[in-house]
Design a protein around this motif. Structure first.
Motif, mmCIF file in Angstrom:
data_model
loop_
_atom_site.group_PDB
_atom_site.id
_atom_site.type_symbol
_atom_site.label_atom_id
_atom_site.label_comp_id
_atom_site.label_asym_id
_atom_site.label_seq_id
_atom_site.Cartn_x
_atom_site.Cartn_y
_atom_site.Cartn_z
ATOM 1 N N SER A 167 -13.662 112.401 19.761
ATOM 2 C CA SER A 167 -13.266 111.008 19.974
ATOM 3 C C SER A 167 -13.268 110.245 18.660
ATOM 4 O O SER A 167 -14.069 110.517 17.769
ATOM 5 C CB SER A 167 -14.221 110.304 20.952
ATOM 6 O OG SER A 167 -14.111 110.866 22.236
ATOM 7 N N LEU A 168 -12.366 109.286 18.574
ATOM 8 C CA LEU A 168 -12.267 108.389 17.425
ATOM 9 C C LEU A 168 -12.718 107.010 17.874
ATOM 10 O O LEU A 168 -12.160 106.455 18.832
ATOM 11 C CB LEU A 168 -10.815 108.329 16.932
ATOM 12 C CG LEU A 168 -10.495 107.298 15.854
ATOM 13 C CD1 LEU A 168 -11.169 107.674 14.535
ATOM 14 C CD2 LEU A 168 -8.983 107.176 15.669
ATOM 15 N N TYR A 169 -13.713 106.467 17.210
ATOM 16 C CA TYR A 169 -14.236 105.130 17.516
ATOM 17 C C TYR A 169 -13.799 104.191 16.394
ATOM 18 O O TYR A 169 -14.250 104.336 15.256
ATOM 19 C CB TYR A 169 -15.763 105.170 17.621
ATOM 20 C CG TYR A 169 -16.238 106.117 18.695
ATOM 21 C CD1 TYR A 169 -16.418 105.663 19.996
ATOM 22 C CD2 TYR A 169 -16.489 107.454 18.411
ATOM 23 C CE1 TYR A 169 -16.841 106.531 21.000
ATOM 24 C CE2 TYR A 169 -16.911 108.327 19.398
ATOM 25 C CZ TYR A 169 -17.081 107.858 20.694
ATOM 26 O OH TYR A 169 -17.491 108.726 21.685
ATOM 27 N N ILE A 170 -12.924 103.251 16.731
ATOM 28 C CA ILE A 170 -12.400 102.316 15.728
ATOM 29 C C ILE A 170 -13.175 101.009 15.814
ATOM 30 O O ILE A 170 -13.247 100.386 16.878
ATOM 31 C CB ILE A 170 -10.894 102.065 15.937
ATOM 32 C CG1 ILE A 170 -10.121 103.391 15.855
ATOM 33 C CG2 ILE A 170 -10.370 101.059 14.901
ATOM 34 C CD1 ILE A 170 -8.642 103.263 16.184
ATOM 35 N N SER A 171 -13.750 100.600 14.695
ATOM 36 C CA SER A 171 -14.518 99.348 14.636
ATOM 37 C C SER A 171 -13.626 98.150 14.907
ATOM 38 O O SER A 171 -12.407 98.205 14.743
ATOM 39 C CB SER A 171 -15.150 99.183 13.249
ATOM 40 O OG SER A 171 -16.102 100.190 13.017
ATOM 41 N N GLY A 172 -14.242 97.036 15.295
ATOM 42 C CA GLY A 172 -13.515 95.806 15.559
ATOM 43 C C GLY A 172 -12.668 95.399 14.368
ATOM 44 O O GLY A 172 -13.169 95.334 13.243
ATOM 45 N N THR A 222 -10.743 97.383 23.574
ATOM 46 C CA THR A 222 -11.453 96.153 23.924
ATOM 47 C C THR A 222 -10.976 95.058 22.984
ATOM 48 O O THR A 222 -10.961 95.239 21.765
ATOM 49 C CB THR A 222 -12.980 96.320 23.808
ATOM 50 O OG1 THR A 222 -13.380 97.425 24.619
ATOM 51 C CG2 THR A 222 -13.706 95.064 24.273
ATOM 52 N N VAL A 223 -10.568 93.947 23.581
ATOM 53 C CA VAL A 223 -9.998 92.836 22.830
ATOM 54 C C VAL A 223 -10.853 91.594 23.073
ATOM 55 O O VAL A 223 -11.124 91.249 24.227
ATOM 56 C CB VAL A 223 -8.553 92.552 23.296
ATOM 57 C CG1 VAL A 223 -7.932 91.435 22.476
ATOM 58 C CG2 VAL A 223 -7.715 93.805 23.257
ATOM 59 N N GLU A 264 -11.151 96.436 19.103
ATOM 60 C CA GLU A 264 -11.778 97.728 18.836
ATOM 61 C C GLU A 264 -11.218 98.736 19.831
ATOM 62 O O GLU A 264 -10.654 98.345 20.865
ATOM 63 C CB GLU A 264 -13.303 97.645 18.954
ATOM 64 C CG GLU A 264 -13.793 97.344 20.357
ATOM 65 C CD GLU A 264 -15.302 97.306 20.459
ATOM 66 O OE1 GLU A 264 -16.005 97.501 19.456
ATOM 67 O OE2 GLU A 264 -15.789 97.098 21.574
ATOM 68 N N ALA A 265 -11.350 100.034 19.515
ATOM 69 C CA ALA A 265 -10.746 101.027 20.386
ATOM 70 C C ALA A 265 -11.442 102.380 20.291
ATOM 71 O O ALA A 265 -12.146 102.660 19.325
ATOM 72 C CB ALA A 265 -9.268 101.195 20.050
#
Length: 129
Positions: A25-30, A75-76, A119-120
């Motif tokens: 999984s790729l966790y993209i910061s806000g 998440t927005v 973020e995503a």
């Protein structure tokens, strides 16, 4: 864990990474509406801010070898529920037919007075050779 970084998106201004890959999984910061060159877009319209933040997110996604169709959850955070319809329009234009799980969270304010932060989480697809 593997850290993901690209000059095509705004650089972290604090103690965090643009994104982290862990167990597929790729966790993209806000992502705030800060241009890759560090320009703050505080005075820009909501539409422009949303486009900059989404461009940052997509640049990080691409740097990890992913495409928008790999997004699993977005998440927005929007400063005020009034921005929800505008965000939905911009988001659908930029993502096309792909519809990841999503939450839009109205908040009273965001850092620096911005109107949106995104973020995503995305999947990492590996090709078995």
């Amino acid at each position: 864990m593997k850290i993901v970084s690209t000059d095509a998106a705004s650089q972290p201004a604090g103690h965090y990474s643009q994104a982290v890959i862990h167990q597929g999984s790729l966790y993209i910061s806000g992502q705030l509406p800060v241009s890759p060159d560090g320009t703050h877009n505080i005075e820009a319209s909501f539409t422009e801010q949303a486009q900059v933040a989404l461009n940052n997110l997509l640049a990080i996604l691409h740097a990890a070898g992913c495409t928008p169709s790999d997004l699993v959850k977005v998440t927005v955070y929007v400063a005020g529920v009034k921005h929800w319809p505008a965000f939905d329009r911009i988001y659908s234009e930029m993502l096309g037919s792909h519809r990841p799980a999503r939450a839009v969270v109205p908040v009273p304010e965001l850092h620096h007075g911005y109107l949106v932060e995104i973020e995503a989480v995305a999947r990492i697809v590996t090709n078995a050779a």
